[in-house]
Design a protein around this motif. Structure first.
Motif, mmCIF file in Angstrom:
data_model
loop_
_atom_site.group_PDB
_atom_site.id
_atom_site.type_symbol
_atom_site.label_atom_id
_atom_site.label_comp_id
_atom_site.label_asym_id
_atom_site.label_seq_id
_atom_site.Cartn_x
_atom_site.Cartn_y
_atom_site.Cartn_z
ATOM 1 N N LYS A 118 0.670 -1.307 0.031
ATOM 2 C CA LYS A 118 0.123 0.256 0.020
ATOM 3 C C LYS A 118 0.822 1.458 0.147
ATOM 4 O O LYS A 118 0.480 2.349 -0.521
ATOM 5 C CB LYS A 118 -0.985 -0.129 1.139
ATOM 6 N N ASN A 119 1.888 1.062 0.624
ATOM 7 C CA ASN A 119 2.804 2.501 0.909
ATOM 8 C C ASN A 119 3.865 2.456 -0.130
ATOM 9 O O ASN A 119 4.787 3.192 0.344
ATOM 10 C CB ASN A 119 3.313 2.558 2.223
ATOM 11 N N VAL A 120 3.768 1.622 -1.234
ATOM 12 C CA VAL A 120 5.164 1.699 -2.067
ATOM 13 C C VAL A 120 4.645 2.411 -3.390
ATOM 14 O O VAL A 120 3.377 1.997 -3.938
ATOM 15 C CB VAL A 120 5.783 0.343 -2.098
ATOM 16 N N ASN A 121 5.564 2.706 -4.273
ATOM 17 C CA ASN A 121 5.098 3.138 -5.548
ATOM 18 C C ASN A 121 5.459 1.941 -6.523
ATOM 19 O O ASN A 121 6.262 1.372 -7.006
ATOM 20 C CB ASN A 121 6.452 4.174 -5.965
ATOM 21 N N THR A 122 4.116 1.370 -6.991
ATOM 22 C CA THR A 122 3.952 0.143 -7.634
ATOM 23 C C THR A 122 2.835 0.118 -8.547
ATOM 24 O O THR A 122 2.022 1.190 -8.164
ATOM 25 C CB THR A 122 3.898 -1.091 -6.679
ATOM 26 N N ASP A 123 2.756 -0.848 -9.517
ATOM 27 C CA ASP A 123 1.636 -0.661 -10.384
ATOM 28 C C ASP A 123 0.333 -1.479 -9.789
ATOM 29 O O ASP A 123 0.470 -2.401 -9.788
ATOM 30 C CB ASP A 123 2.056 -1.313 -11.894
ATOM 31 N N THR A 124 -0.560 -0.774 -9.456
ATOM 32 C CA THR A 124 -1.435 -1.289 -8.525
ATOM 33 C C THR A 124 -2.598 -2.138 -9.615
ATOM 34 O O THR A 124 -3.052 -3.187 -9.081
ATOM 35 C CB THR A 124 -2.537 -0.113 -7.861
ATOM 36 N N ASP A 125 -2.556 -1.805 -10.882
ATOM 37 C CA ASP A 125 -3.497 -2.435 -11.731
ATOM 38 C C ASP A 125 -2.893 -3.912 -11.992
ATOM 39 O O ASP A 125 -3.482 -4.783 -11.930
ATOM 40 C CB ASP A 125 -3.603 -1.708 -12.951
ATOM 41 N N LEU A 127 -0.734 -5.380 -9.705
ATOM 42 C CA LEU A 127 -1.142 -6.059 -8.556
ATOM 43 C C LEU A 127 -2.557 -6.878 -8.370
ATOM 44 O O LEU A 127 -2.894 -7.720 -7.940
ATOM 45 C CB LEU A 127 -0.890 -5.108 -7.379
ATOM 46 N N ILE A 128 -3.501 -6.049 -8.885
ATOM 47 C CA ILE A 128 -5.024 -6.168 -8.574
ATOM 48 C C ILE A 128 -4.925 -7.428 -9.746
ATOM 49 O O ILE A 128 -5.667 -8.571 -9.541
ATOM 50 C CB ILE A 128 -6.005 -5.031 -9.113
ATOM 51 N N THR A 129 -4.290 -7.528 -10.975
ATOM 52 C CA THR A 129 -4.453 -8.536 -11.763
ATOM 53 C C THR A 129 -3.872 -9.742 -11.386
ATOM 54 O O THR A 129 -4.218 -10.997 -11.335
ATOM 55 C CB THR A 129 -3.878 -8.092 -13.111
ATOM 56 N N ASP A 130 -2.542 -9.631 -10.652
ATOM 57 C CA ASP A 130 -2.034 -10.802 -10.079
ATOM 58 C C ASP A 130 -2.975 -11.555 -8.834
ATOM 59 O O ASP A 130 -2.925 -12.923 -8.871
ATOM 60 C CB ASP A 130 -0.603 -10.229 -9.575
ATOM 61 N N CYS A 131 -3.460 -10.779 -8.096
ATOM 62 C CA CYS A 131 -4.346 -11.103 -7.002
ATOM 63 C C CYS A 131 -5.329 -11.788 -7.697
ATOM 64 O O CYS A 131 -5.890 -12.873 -7.177
ATOM 65 C CB CYS A 131 -4.902 -9.932 -6.099
ATOM 66 N N THR A 132 -6.217 -11.279 -8.818
ATOM 67 C CA THR A 132 -7.311 -11.899 -9.436
ATOM 68 C C THR A 132 -6.710 -13.453 -9.989
ATOM 69 O O THR A 132 -7.534 -14.330 -9.946
ATOM 70 C CB THR A 132 -7.626 -11.157 -10.505
ATOM 71 N N HIS A 133 -5.538 -13.276 -10.552
ATOM 72 C CA HIS A 133 -5.062 -14.811 -11.063
ATOM 73 C C HIS A 133 -4.787 -15.771 -9.880
ATOM 74 O O HIS A 133 -5.268 -17.023 -9.989
ATOM 75 C CB HIS A 133 -3.834 -14.659 -11.795
ATOM 76 N N LEU A 134 -4.521 -15.068 -8.755
ATOM 77 C CA LEU A 134 -4.251 -15.987 -7.534
ATOM 78 C C LEU A 134 -5.509 -16.444 -7.115
ATOM 79 O O LEU A 134 -5.670 -17.600 -6.795
ATOM 80 C CB LEU A 134 -3.528 -15.115 -6.463
ATOM 81 N N ILE A 135 -6.567 -15.667 -6.907
ATOM 82 C CA ILE A 135 -8.050 -15.992 -6.387
ATOM 83 C C ILE A 135 -8.306 -17.032 -7.285
ATOM 84 O O ILE A 135 -8.904 -18.025 -6.934
ATOM 85 C CB ILE A 135 -8.726 -14.983 -6.515
ATOM 86 N N LYS A 136 -8.332 -17.126 -8.806
ATOM 87 C CA LYS A 136 -8.811 -18.237 -9.514
ATOM 88 C C LYS A 136 -8.003 -19.211 -9.437
ATOM 89 O O LYS A 136 -8.667 -20.145 -9.634
ATOM 90 C CB LYS A 136 -8.552 -17.719 -11.177
#
Length: 171
Positions: A118-125, A127-136
């Protein structure tokens, strides 16, 4: 329901209804439970056959699923690893060379991953895509007919992300 109990002393035994409620709650989530499963849960409760506590289970669990992803922070890539066993309800996450962090549920795992960056300069989109793949991947590994689309929809909603990052709302 008539459950056969061979030991007469077990008929006088106190049953921990909280344990029964928790066990039946898991099945209610999946919307199906058979009579033999009800009998097995009641007998396990009467005979004191309980699953290992999470504090022990997290170390003895056979983590048979794995998901890797990288998070780009400024000019550095951080390698992340998630391992889990859906049926045993054990999940673990490692960021870079850090030690594993353990979780009893996929919700708390996903929430932790999002909060971790949350507090780092990263590509949030990404990260969300990676989390979506993890959930699947977790959904596929479940070996039961479940849909975690509600969780995917939550992490794709900007307001939900804000609540996860900064709010104290349960996830």
């Amino acid at each position: 329901m008539d459950i056969k109990i061979t030991d007469g002393k077990l008929l006088e035994k106190y049953i921990d209804t909280h344990y029964l409620y928790t066990q039946f709650g898991y099945y209610e989530f999946f919307n199906n439970i058979t009579v033999p499963e009800v009998e097995a849960i009641v007998m396990d409760t009467i005979e004191d056959i309980f699953p290992e506590p999470f504090s022990i289970r997290k170390h003895t669990c056979k983590y048979d699923n794995r998901f890797n992803f990288e998070v780009n922070i400024e000019t550095k890539n951080i390698y992340c690893l998630v391992e889990w066993n859906y049926m045993k309800e054990c999940y673990k996450f490692r960021k870079g060379d850090n030690a594993f962090t353990y979780f009893e549920s996929y919700d708390s795992l996903i929430r932790h991953i999002i909060r971790e960056f949350k507090n780092v300069n990263t590509d949030t989109d990404k990260l969300i895509t990676d989390c979506t793949h993890l959930i699947k991947a977790i959904e596929t590994s479940s070996k039961v007919d479940i849909s975690l689309d509600y969780l995917i929809n939550r992490i794709k909603d900007p307001q939900e992300i804000e609540d996860m990052l900064y709010g104290d709302l349960p996830f």
